[in-house]
Design a protein around this motif. Structure first.
Motif, PDB file in Angstrom:
ATOM      1  N   ALA A   1       0.825  -1.205   0.000  1.00 57.71           N
ATOM      2  CA  ALA A   1       0.000   0.000   0.000  1.00 57.71           C
ATOM      3  C   ALA A   1       0.861   1.257   0.000  1.00 57.71           C
ATOM      4  O   ALA A   1       0.634   2.186  -0.781  1.00 57.71           O
ATOM      5  CB  ALA A   1      -0.930  -0.005   1.220  1.00 57.71           C
ATOM      6  N   VAL A   2       1.858   1.275   0.864  1.00 54.12           N
ATOM      7  CA  VAL A   2       2.739   2.444   0.937  1.00 54.12           C
ATOM      8  C   VAL A   2       3.481   2.639  -0.380  1.00 54.12           C
ATOM      9  O   VAL A   2       3.555   3.761  -0.903  1.00 54.12           O
ATOM     10  CB  VAL A   2       3.738   2.276   2.112  1.00 54.12           C
TER      11      VAL A   2
ATOM     12  N   TRP B   1       2.444   5.860  -2.686  1.00 52.58           N
ATOM     13  CA  TRP B   1       3.466   6.897  -2.774  1.00 52.58           C
ATOM     14  C   TRP B   1       4.045   7.002  -4.175  1.00 52.58           C
ATOM     15  O   TRP B   1       4.372   8.095  -4.624  1.00 52.58           O
ATOM     16  CB  TRP B   1       4.566   6.638  -1.741  1.00 52.58           C
ATOM     17  N   GLN B   2       4.176   5.883  -4.889  1.00 53.34           N
ATOM     18  CA  GLN B   2       4.669   5.951  -6.268  1.00 53.34           C
ATOM     19  C   GLN B   2       3.644   6.631  -7.167  1.00 53.34           C
ATOM     20  O   GLN B   2       4.007   7.395  -8.066  1.00 53.34           O
ATOM     21  CB  GLN B   2       4.993   4.554  -6.794  1.00 53.34           C
ATOM     22  N   THR B   3       2.386   6.380  -6.907  1.00 52.14           N
ATOM     23  CA  THR B   3       1.331   7.077  -7.653  1.00 52.14           C
ATOM     24  C   THR B   3       1.399   8.578  -7.409  1.00 52.14           C
ATOM     25  O   THR B   3       1.252   9.390  -8.340  1.00 52.14           O
ATOM     26  CB  THR B   3      -0.052   6.533  -7.258  1.00 52.14           C
TER      27      THR B   3
ATOM     28  N   LEU C   1       2.829  14.192  -9.040  1.00 54.01           N
ATOM     29  CA  LEU C   1       3.618  15.391  -8.741  1.00 54.01           C
ATOM     30  C   LEU C   1       4.654  15.669  -9.827  1.00 54.01           C
ATOM     31  O   LEU C   1       4.898  16.828 -10.181  1.00 54.01           O
ATOM     32  CB  LEU C   1       4.293  15.239  -7.379  1.00 54.01           C
ATOM     33  N   PHE C   2       5.273  14.619 -10.370  1.00 50.66           N
ATOM     34  CA  PHE C   2       6.221  14.806 -11.469  1.00 50.66           C
ATOM     35  C   PHE C   2       5.503  15.352 -12.705  1.00 50.66           C
ATOM     36  O   PHE C   2       6.044  16.194 -13.437  1.00 50.66           O
ATOM     37  CB  PHE C   2       6.913  13.488 -11.809  1.00 50.66           C
ATOM     38  N   GLY C   3       4.303  14.873 -12.946  1.00 55.19           N
ATOM     39  CA  GLY C   3       3.549  15.373 -14.089  1.00 55.19           C
ATOM     40  C   GLY C   3       3.197  16.843 -13.969  1.00 55.19           C
ATOM     41  O   GLY C   3       3.167  17.574 -14.961  1.00 55.19           O
TER      42      GLY C   3
ATOM     43  N   ALA D   1      16.805   4.295  -1.568  1.00 55.45           N
ATOM     44  CA  ALA D   1      17.396   5.156  -2.587  1.00 55.45           C
ATOM     45  C   ALA D   1      16.431   5.404  -3.750  1.00 55.45           C
ATOM     46  O   ALA D   1      16.323   6.531  -4.252  1.00 55.45           O
ATOM     47  CB  ALA D   1      18.695   4.539  -3.096  1.00 55.45           C
ATOM     48  N   ALA D   2      15.729   4.370  -4.180  1.00 54.31           N
ATOM     49  CA  ALA D   2      14.825   4.510  -5.329  1.00 54.31           C
ATOM     50  C   ALA D   2      13.675   5.465  -5.025  1.00 54.31           C
ATOM     51  O   ALA D   2      13.304   6.306  -5.863  1.00 54.31           O
ATOM     52  CB  ALA D   2      14.288   3.142  -5.737  1.00 54.31           C
ATOM     53  N   PHE D   3      13.095   5.353  -3.829  1.00 57.52           N
ATOM     54  CA  PHE D   3      12.019   6.285  -3.458  1.00 57.52           C
ATOM     55  C   PHE D   3      12.586   7.659  -3.128  1.00 57.52           C
ATOM     56  O   PHE D   3      12.037   8.693  -3.533  1.00 57.52           O
ATOM     57  CB  PHE D   3      11.242   5.735  -2.263  1.00 57.52           C
TER      58      PHE D   3
END
Length: 484
Positions: free
Chosen positions: A25-26, A30-32, A37-39, A104-106
């Protein structure tokens, strides 16, 4: 006191390490959020092409190429160096390198946004990113990876995601205050990265203190092959640390000085660490923990003053002092902190990052305050300390005071932020392991069964060898009797 006791009792309930729902879920939510936000905010920074003069085009290409080389080195440090350095525990190598990968990835994504909002937000409300932004994001992530070192083996992946979310946020704020508001210089991050990250992790560890952690002491040590893997991380970090400290320096003299200063500090630290480790061990034997960690302390301390005129002999002195401080910290200070201060520091980040980071901040303040036109030249002084704009009237002695103020800000954010985040992570909802179940990959990883083929082959070979020896002895005895 009653409310505090009730909070502790609530947090110390029976542990449940099932993260089957919470971790996916996290990660997904959070990736969504990162995608959205990047968009909205993130755009690519384009290199100039036909619309600019050829000279400007070539300069931009060269600058971008230099940043790209530095980015590759720093990236290797973050994913390979830090990751393998944490594989020293006998049963926690998956967690060491795997959760390092996750953080690191997040963290890189969240750092691009947080640092972008503070430093790179354009008039159109967009953040334009290039390779330099990726390097700064790596620096931001390094603070959280340092904090993870204090908590290695004692926290769940969900807790690490929360730690990274708040850690990156705090880092972006303290970095903005230190570099932009106070106007301190910290190219290699002794204050911004190492001091903050070290005391952030130590404060969280203090809040998450486990009085019965000795129940997992059987897994807290290392074995021969795990120490070899950890040494791989050490060597990667040691080799690339000059790139780490010089990656975002001004191209030319500043970057040149930073690489040389860092290299000399590191070299001096190695010899000093070996000397102190041998001196305080029985029969003069070396402790692999000291070689894996304390040999890197010089690179940490060189960070703030990396681009300053530290002078070659000054670099050797800094490395010499850090080798002593860091190695003695592992020998005496780490046990004292666990016993008296209730701080359980798995990787010894206080000795590798926190104390050398403070030393680096102090060295930076002294070196800045003693700078002069005779040594730097007018242009060199202006470029090194960025005496431009509203800071064009700044003098070196005043700059030294600003450097000291930056160190204080890093300490306050690290300790204060760590206490607050530690209180959040103490809540019994994150799936952290029980005291008798720490430092074990099986809690959060599918671990393959131990291979028994090698012992079996060895046993078979020994059996065959013993059988051949017995038959040979029997033959010799028979021949001897026949002759008689």
């Amino acid at each position: 006191m009653g409310a505090c006791q009730s909070f502790r009792e609530m947090c110390d309930r029976e542990k449940n390490t099932n993260v089957r729902l919470s971790l996916p879920a996290v990660c997904i939510v959070w990736q969504t959020a990162m995608i959205i936000l990047f968009g909205v905010f993130i755009r690519l920074s384009l290199l100039p092409f036909l619309s600019f003069f050829l000279l400007l085009f070539c300069t931009a290409l060269l600058s971008n190429h230099i940043f790209l080389l530095g980015f590759q080195d720093v990236h290797v440090m973050i994913f390979v160096g830090f990751g393998f350095l944490m594989t020293f525990l006998k049963r926690y190598s998956f967690g060491g390198v795997g959760f390092n990968f996750l953080i690191a990835a997040f963290g890189l994504q969240w750092a691009l946004l947080m640092q972008g909002w503070f430093h790179w937000l354009g008039p159109d409300g967009k953040i334009r990113i290039g390779v330099e932004n990726l390097i700064n994001a790596d620096f931001c992530v390094a603070g959280c990876l340092i904090a993870y070192g204090a908590l290695l083996g004692k926290v769940s992946p969900v807790q690490l995601m929360v730690l990274t979310l708040f850690g990156i946020t705090l880092f972006a704020v303290e970095e903005f205050i230190i570099l932009s508001v106070i106007h301190a210089r910290d190219a290699g991050g002794s204050m911004v990265i190492h001091t903050f990250g070290g005391y952030y992790g130590l404060s969280i560890s203090w809040m998450l203190y486990r009085p019965n952690l000795h129940q997992s002491s059987r897994l807290q040590g290392s074995v021969y092959h795990s120490d070899v893997f950890a040494m791989i991380g050490t060597l990667f970090l040691w080799m690339f640390w000059p790139s780490f400290n010089s990656a975002i320096c001004d191209h030319g003299d500043g970057q040149h000085r930073a690489a040389i200063n860092t290299y000399l500090c590191l070299a001096s630290t190695v010899l000093t660490t070996v000397a102190i480790s041998s001196l305080f061990q029985k029969h003069g034997k070396l402790d692999m923990v000291h070689i894996q960690n304390s040999t890197l302390a010089g690179g940490v301390a060189a960070g703030t003053a990396a681009e300053f005129m530290l002078m070659p002999y000054g670099c050797l002195i800094v490395g010499f002092c850090c080798g002593i401080i860091s190695t003695l910290g592992y020998i005496f200070l780490t046990p004292f902190m666990e016993k008296r201060l209730k701080i359980q520091d798995t990787c010894g980040i206080h000795n590798l990052h926190a104390m050398p980071g403070v030393v680096g901040g102090i060295v930076g303040a002294i070196t800045a305050a003693s700078a002069s036109v005779e040594v730097y030249g007018h242009k060199g002084l202006e470029n090194t300390f960025d005496f431009k704009g509203k800071f064009e009237d700044m003098v070196p002695t005043r700059q030294g005071g600003h450097q000291a103020a930056g160190l204080c800000v890093a300490l306050c954010f690290g300790i204060g932020g760590g206490i607050i985040v530690g209180a959040i992570l103490r809540l019994p909802i994150w799936g952290d392991p029980a005291d008798d179940n720490c430092f074990d990959d099986e809690t959060y990883w599918e671990v393959p069964e131990e291979e028994e083929s090698i012992p079996t082959i060895l046993q078979y070979n020994n059996h065959v060898q013993n059988k051949d020896i017995a038959e040979s002895n029997f033959t010799m005895e028979s021949e001897s009797r026949a002759r008689s």
